[in-house]
Each structure stands twice: as C-alpha cells, then as structure tokens.
Design an enzyme around this catalytic site. Structure first.
Site, PDB file in Angstrom:
ATOM      1  CD  GLU A 153      -2.962   0.783   2.425  1.00  0.00           C
ATOM      2  OE1 GLU A 153      -3.989   1.482   2.474  1.00  0.00           O
ATOM      3  OE2 GLU A 153      -2.706  -0.094   3.271  1.00  0.00           O
ATOM      4  CE  LYS A 177      -7.639   0.883   2.547  1.00  0.00           C
ATOM      5  NZ  LYS A 177      -6.544   1.169   3.509  1.00  0.00           N
ATOM      6  CB  CYS A 179      -5.086  -2.265   3.600  1.00  0.00           C
ATOM      7  SG  CYS A 179      -4.413  -2.598   5.266  1.00  0.00           S
ATOM      8  CG  LEU A 221      22.570  -2.680  31.835  1.00  0.00           C
ATOM      9  CD1 LEU A 221      21.346  -3.166  31.077  1.00  0.00           C
ATOM     10  CD2 LEU A 221      23.836  -3.339  31.279  1.00  0.00           C
ATOM     11  CB  SER A 222      18.744  -0.489  36.244  1.00  0.00           C
ATOM     12  OG  SER A 222      17.785  -1.434  35.777  1.00  0.00           O
ATOM     13  CB  VAL A 239      12.921  -7.517  34.146  1.00  0.00           C
ATOM     14  CG1 VAL A 239      12.110  -7.929  32.924  1.00  0.00           C
ATOM     15  CG2 VAL A 239      13.104  -8.702  35.068  1.00  0.00           C
ATOM     16  CB  SER A 283      17.710  -1.639  31.733  1.00  0.00           C
ATOM     17  OG  SER A 283      18.183  -2.384  32.828  1.00  0.00           O
TER      18      SER A 283
END
Length: 721
Positions: A45, A114, A175, A356-357, A360, A362
């Site tokens: 499309e 369309k 579509c 970055l800690s 989960v 990060s």
C-alpha cells in the site's frame, strides 16, 4: 488458452517521503519478479510515497512527486512486458484517494481507489483520504501532463473495475477491504475474477500474525481462486513496524510466503498458479456456481496481453505449504530489533546509549540490541552488501567487517550503570555481567554528588533540606528525593550519548534508549522526564509478563547465565535508602498492584472499552475466587485514581515500538484526555452500589445454604437483622 501463470508479490521496506529510495526498491522488486519468471507484479500500500506520510498527504508536493516517480517507472526499460500494480495517492475531482495504479508498456490501464479506509488502532486514513463509494462504477480521470505526454492518454478509467487479460481476470482490494465483512473479493469471485490482489500496510502486534494469514486463506476457501497479499515491512517513520508476511493463497491454501521480520529491504515471492484448478473448484462448488450465474458484473478493462508464458505446460505449480508462527518471545527478539535497525541506519547516528540498571526492563532492551547485532552479523556473513555498507557508515569505518555480534555490540551499544547511595551491589554486578556477556561498551558512574548539589541549591534558596520518609521526612519529600535521582540519570544519559563517541575517536552521537514497559506506562509508574525519557523505546509496548518470557528465551538462545539472576531479583527502582544493605522498596509494592493485574486492567480498559464500572462488573466475576467484591472494588478504584493522576505523562512518553493492543500511547493509538477528575465520583458511586448488591446477594446465598444444612434455630445468627 494458457493454464499456468507466475505472479509475484513484493514486500518492501519503504520510508515516508523517501521518493528516491522508494523508487529504487520498487524497481528492484520488479527486476526480481521478472527473474522469477513472473508476468504480473503487485506491491504494498502507498509504496511510492510511503504509508506514514500522514499530514503530508495534505500537501500537493506529495501527489506531484508520486506522479514523478510513476513517470520514471513507466519509462524504465525494466518495466517492459510485465503487468505492474503500484500504490500511490491520487487526487480525483479535488478529492484525495488511496489508489492502485495498474500499467503495462507505458499505458495506464486503471486507477483503482480504496473502497474502505481504516480508522482504528494506529490508523487515521479518513483524515487524509476519502473512499470510493461508486461500487462497480468508473469515471474518466484526466492525467497530469507529464504522464499523458508519455502514455499518449488524456484520460484513464478511475474506479471499481477489474483487468481482463487474454487468459484470466485480475481484481484488486486495498488493506482494510480484506478485513471488512463486506469484502469485495466475494463479489469479484462470483463475477469470475480469478486473481485478487490486496496491497496492505498492516503493522505488527504480538500474537496477531495469524489473523492476516487466516483472512487470506478464507478469502479463497469459500469463493475459491487466487489471493495475492502484499504488505509493507519495517519502520517507515512511525512507532509501528509493518508486519511483512506477504503471501499467495490458492483455493484456501497458502502456496508461497515472505518472512515476517527481516533486514531485507526487498523480498519478492512468486507463485505458479494453475488456472484450471480455480475453474474446476468453482464449478464443483454448486452453490457458488448458482450464485455466480446471477451476480452483477464488474466493468472489465481488456488488455491484449497474456500472463501465461508459451512454455506454461511444463511449469510446476505451487503446492500448499505450512506456516510457522513465531512465539511471542521470538517476535520480541526479532520485531523490535528490526525496528531499531531501521531507526538507527536512517537516523544517521552512531549507535545507542542505554542506562543499564540490572533489572528486567533495561536487560530486555540490551538483549534486543544484542539480537539486532546477531541479525546484522548474520546478513553480513551471507554476503548482504547493503547491510555491510550501512554497518560501516554507522561505525564510521569504511573497511570494518563485524566478526561477531559481541564485537558489533561493543561498537554500537554503550551501557552505563548510574548508581547512587541507594543502589545495591547486586544490581551493579548484574549490569556488569550482562554487559560483558553481550559485549557492550560498559561503564558505571556514581551520581550522588550531582544529587547533593541539586539539594544544596534548593536548601540555600528555601532554607529547607528534604529527607526520606524513612529518616523522618513526609511523603512529598520522599517522592521529590526519588525523582531528582531519576531525572539526573536522564541528564547524564544525554551528556554521555552526545560525547562518548568523541572520547572513542569516532564521529557522531548516540540514540538514547528508554526501557519503560507498557504496564508501567499504563499505571504511570515512572518519573516524568527521568531515564524513561529517551529518543526511542523498543519495549514501551511490551508487558512485563512478556518481557520475562523473552528473557527466559534469551537465556537459552544466547546462553547468558546472568539472566537467571536478573529474573529472580524483585523489580525495584532503588531510589529509597537501603535498610541494612537490603532493598527497602519493590515496584509492585510501590504501585499497589501486580504486573499481572496491570495487564488485566489494560486489556479491559482498551481492548474491551471498559470504564471503571464496567471493569468492576467484569473483574468481580473473573477474580471472585481470590478477592471479595469489596477488595475488587478498591483495586479498580486504585487503578483508575493512579491512571487519572498520571495520564499526563503519556503526552511526553518516549516513542515506543508498538506491540501490545492495550498500549496507552497518547500519540495516536490511545486518544483519551490527560486531565481527569481523579476521584471519579459518579463512577465510583456506581461501583459501590454494585458492590453492595453483590455482597447482599452473597449473604443471602450463605444464609440459604446454612438453613439447608442446619436447624432454623441454629441459623438465626446468620440471618441479617
């Protein structure tokens, strides 16, 4: 009359307003289609201008440049002797339409608009386009001079018609017409149209790939025939990632398919179709044949061209294939990774910077980047010159060839642990071990001095010095002290993102990655303008539950043992003082709800369109085994209070990869206010009334059961007075 034809469906990674790049990808798809022996090529499309032009569709430039690209396609020697179907916007009688343009040998055969626009989810098509309401009708469309000078056509048919070649008949859907219950492919099939093409801009959501496949298969299961689905792939400038999965179905079976996620900008699939299989199947389905005999006709535009090659009798027709659906964790590993790659290579930046800690969220973001590096390295190793050229451009090294994902990750991902006195040794160690496992360029900094400096400035001005609640402060002080840490991490993130490559003697800067998940966004469990504020966020549309499932997958797929420890650790912001070296806060305690509860709230609020009262009425049934009506009422009220007071955060949330159907993204997907009456007085009274009713019914039921089991005299105490 011929029997077998080869048709090609193109999957393209287009980019809004990238007319040069879009043209080259279309031409490449036509070349590959011809190399596969195809005599007909269709594409996705709005492939000429890109799907996500949005308000650029109000600009006449977008229409002009689309015609200019079409002109180059018409005159390209490559486009000779192949029937071509491309997508572009067209203005007809001062009304904009989303159209297909079908041409052959410098002649435009049909402009097909369309018939239905899509306006749910992330779609807003009727903001820019109208839909064609004159079913089975066409009008004359006056071509621009630049086109008519080449085609020698002043007007061409515009509207709802089909193309008839010497050997078959081709119809078109765009579509949304496939998703609608009044799909036009049924009417076309009844009128003898044997090949129906659908050009789509369908984006990905977790666990949703099967929907398109089922629709394509069912389009030919009842009415028989061949259905050719062609979809976009990639990030063309928005939060969504187009799903790929182009395919060809014949008589209810998939016979050819494209990949869902890939770094290929052009992927062309072909199918060899035996037209007699379609004809015999339709004639055998007697009810279909009887309906066809009285079906209204489409206008047929005849073209003196055969799709069947002269050697068609020796061609092997395409046979049914099985479709493997990716698991959600595999979709997370591949989809956001491809989205990040598109964004990185098109933004002109030199990589990513990630706070970055060791938690989960990060960790998931880092592993998605690592997965991207795996994919990029694989494509380089199989000889994809385009991917290699882009790697070299990003890394600023014209001779560089990545030898491994870890090596590439070290060049394009900088991770940083930003600790304070409230951070634990365990999270710092987990962050370091993860960075070592994936190869990121890692550092750790302490921001206590910056925090103290900010508080000293406040104290000098006001004469007050805030304290944590555990040290005698009030909740306001406690929250402010947490927020200053979180916001300073954002400031340091952008400082390092702008200058780290300078210190490594490389040009450019880094994109800052956010790592707030969809559940935290829904609850508003984040500080406004903290380290969740970033350039882009690959996990912002993914639930905590799915992220944990993704980490389990990465633990096995990438063999990274430290992931086990990250999964075992309780989620925490680490913004309050430790107590004897141990965590004093966890996310779920802070939020007052679990992540699984948050997912349930999100689905009911968005997917099931529930307000507070409706949500309570549903949950009082589904949660009745674990909670009383009063407890459920308080949970629902707590969620909506938190939602109301934090909704304003969605106006500035980092643009995120769209993956979840209950995303609270304020940009387009979730159009709700950001200023609410937080006590929901009317709604909460309705909940209380219903709660009282449930409790009354429960007491009566309990009394009846008691009377059945015991003498009346012993049950008097159970009867309400």
């Amino acid at each position: 009359m011929g029997r077998k034809i080869i048709i090609a469906s193109s999957t393209l990674n287009q980019w809004a307003l990238d007319f040069d790049g879009n043209r080259e990808r279309i031409l490449q798809s036509i070349l590959e289609a011809k190399e596969l022996g195809a005599t007909f090529r269709t594409g996705p499309e709005l492939e000429i201008c890109g799907y996500s032009c949005e308000d650029h569709f109000y600009e006449s430039d977008t229409f002009l440049h689309s015609w200019e690209v079409l002109l180059e396609l018409l005159t390209a020697p490559l486009c000779k002797d192949i029937l071509i179907d491309v997508g572009m916007p067209v203005m007809h009688k001062n009304v904009a339409y989303n159209c297909r343009v079908i041409f052959l040998n410098q002649k435009i055969l049909l402009i097909r608009p369309k018939l239905l626009t899509c306006d749910d989810g992330n779609y807003r098509e009727s903001r820019w386009f109208s839909w064609w309401k004159k079913i089975r009708e066409t009008e004359d469309h006056y071509l621009p001079r630049i086109i008519s000078n080449i085609t020698k056509q002043e007007v061409v048919p515009f509207g709802d018609a089909v193309i008839a070649t010497r050997d078959t008949c081709i119809g078109f859907e765009i579509c949304e017409e496939l998703w609608n219950p009044m799909s036009s492919h049924i009417g076309m099939a009844l009128d003898g149209v044997e090949i129906i093409c659908n050009s789509s801009g369908s984006y990905t959501e977790l666990r949703k790939a099967y929907i398109t496949v089922d629709l394509v298969k069912s389009a030919t299961l009842k009415a028989k025939g061949c259905y050719v689905f062609s979809n976009l792939r990639g990030c063309d400038g928005q939060r969504v990632y187009f799903n790929g999965c182009s395919c060809i179905a014949v008589n209810g079976d998939i016979v050819s398919r494209a990949k869902q996620f890939s770094l290929e900008e052009v992927e062309v699939i072909a199918g060899t179709i035996d037209l007699e299989d379609i004809r015999t199947q339709r004639n055998h389905a007697r009810s279909l044949a009887h309906l066809s005999s009285g079906s209204p006709s489409y206008k047929r535009i005849f073209v003196d061209f055969s799709l069947c090659p002269s050697h068609d009798t020796v061609l092997n027709y395409s046979v049914p294939i099985d479709w493997y659906y990716l698991k959600p964790e595999e979709e997370i590993a591949q989809g956001p990774a491809c989205w990040l790659w598109d964004y990185l290579r098109r933004s002109g930046q030199g990589g990513f910077f990630l706070p970055l800690s060791g938690g989960v969220d990060s960790t998931s973001t880092a592993l998605i980047v690592y997965s991207m590096c795996k994919m990029v390295t694989k494509y380089v190793q199989i000889g994809d010159g385009r991917v290699l050229a882009e790697v070299r451009k990003i890394c600023g090294s014209p001779e560089y060839i990545p030898k491994s994902a870890s090596e590439l990750c070290n060049r394009i991902l900088v991770t940083c642990y930003m600790g304070t006195e409230n951070s634990s040794k365990e999270t710092k160690e987990r962050a370091s071990l993860l960075a070592a496992a994936i190869g990121s360029y890692h550092m750790h900094i302490t921001i206590d001095k910056a925090v103290t400096t900010c508080l000293e400035v406040f104290s000098v001005v006001t004469g007050f010095f805030p304290k944590y609640e555990s040290k005698g402060g009030c909740p306001r002080q406690n929250l402010a002290l947490q927020n200053i840490q979180a916001r300073l991490r954002m400031v340091f993130s952008y400082l390092f993102a702008q200058l780290v490559l300078w210190t490594r003697n490389r040009p450019g800067g880094l994109l800052v990655l956010g790592s707030a998940n969809v559940d935290e966004s829904l609850r508003g469990y984040m500080t406004k303008y903290d380290c969740s504020s970033a350039d882009i966020n690959p996990i912002g549309g993914i639930s905590k539950t799915d992220l944990r499932r993704f980490l389990h997958y990465c633990r096995e797929k990438f063999a990274i043992p430290i992931v086990d420890d990250i999964l075992k650790a309780p989620p925490t912001a680490e913004l309050e003082p430790l107590i004897q070296g141990q965590l004093a806060q966890t996310d779920e305690e802070d939020m007052g709800m679990t992540y699984s509860e948050l997912s349930e709230y999100g689905k009911l609020r968005k997917m099931h369109h529930c307000g507070p009262y409706s949500m309570y009425c549903k949950l009082v049934q589904t949660w009745s085994k674990n909670f009383t009506p009063a407890e459920i009422a308080e949970k629902v009220k707590h969620f909506f209070r938190c939602y109301a007071i934090n909704r304003h955060k969605m106006t500035v949330i980092t643009p995120a990869y769209h993956a979840e159907s209950y995303s609270p993204d304020d940009n387009r997907f979730d159009l709700r206010p950001f200023l609410y009456r937080a006590n929901w007085s009317w709604q909460f009274r309705a909940i209380d009334k219903q709660k009282d009713h449930y409790e009354s019914m429960k007491r009566k039921s309990s009394s009846v059961e008691c009377m059945k089991k015991n003498p009346v005299s012993k049950c008097r105490a159970a009867v309400p007075v």
